[in-house]
Design an enzyme around this catalytic site. Structure first.
Site, PDB file in Angstrom:
ATOM      1  CD  GLU A  64      66.034   8.627  34.475  1.00 49.35           C
ATOM      2  OE1 GLU A  64      65.057   9.594  34.495  1.00 49.35           O
ATOM      3  OE2 GLU A  64      67.146   9.078  34.884  1.00 49.35           O
ATOM      4  CD  GLU A  75      77.036   2.476  32.422  1.00 49.57           C
ATOM      5  OE1 GLU A  75      75.536   2.578  32.437  1.00 49.57           O
ATOM      6  OE2 GLU A  75      77.588   3.248  32.955  1.00 49.57           O
TER       7      GLU A  75
END
Ligand code: THU
Length: 161
Positions: A64, A75
């Site tokens: 993040e 992913e």
């Protein structure tokens, strides 16, 4: 006019004990790898661990950023890593797990829409299905035989040709 149906089937297991040993190991690797997530804003730690056709294991976790849209899902971190490390990075199986602050996660999550798009193109590019194992830290597990089945009527690279 006729109606076209999309049938989507996947396997549901009641617990990790029902999985084949190789699948259980990969899911355990994903559960453990959640600690490498950088998720100080959502505190939702996701890990994706791939077994490649060359038997290598590659891990991705969500990363993040305080500028929220700059963050990237586990992913897509994983797909970028595999593609950067191996010229023919064929992913056979991808295990995805997560943890949060609500106690041990107890049900599977499945890839977000953007990740489904990226998984679809990776499968198409490698001409090989990516089998998904989805599970939390405990509880039920879903096995999906190819990622593209999560994105019916996808916009694909063939449209641009
Ligand atoms: N996230 C993933 O890494 N994969 C998913 O499939 C769903 C969401 C991340 C993005 C963000 O860092 C956090 O989980 C909460 O949405």
């Amino acid at each position: 006019m006729h109606r076209s149906d999309h049938i989507f089937s996947f396997d549901v297991y009641d617990s990790i004990n029902e999985l084949a040993p190789e699948d259980a190991s990969l899911l355990i690797e994903a559960q453990k790898a959640t600690r490498f997530a950088y998720a100080p804003y959502s505190r939702f730690r996701v890990a994706a661990v791939a077994k490649l056709s060359n038997n290598k294991i590659v891990t991705g976790t969500n990363q993040e950023n305080v500028s929220f849209p700059a963050g990237i899902c586990a992913e897509r971190v994983l797909l970028s890593s595999v593609s950067s490390l191996f010229s023919d990075g064929i992913i056979e199986t991808l295990a995805i797990s997560y943890d949060n602050e609500q106690g041990e996660s107890d049900h599977p999550i499945s890839p977000c829409g953007i990740c489904r798009q990226s998984l679809q193109e990776y499968e198409q590019r490698m001409k090989h299905p990516i089998r998904l194992i989805l599970g939390g830290m405990k509880g039920r597990i879903f096995i999906i035989s190819n990622s593209s089945s999560l994105l019916p009527l996808a916009f694909t690279s063939t449209e641009l040709k």
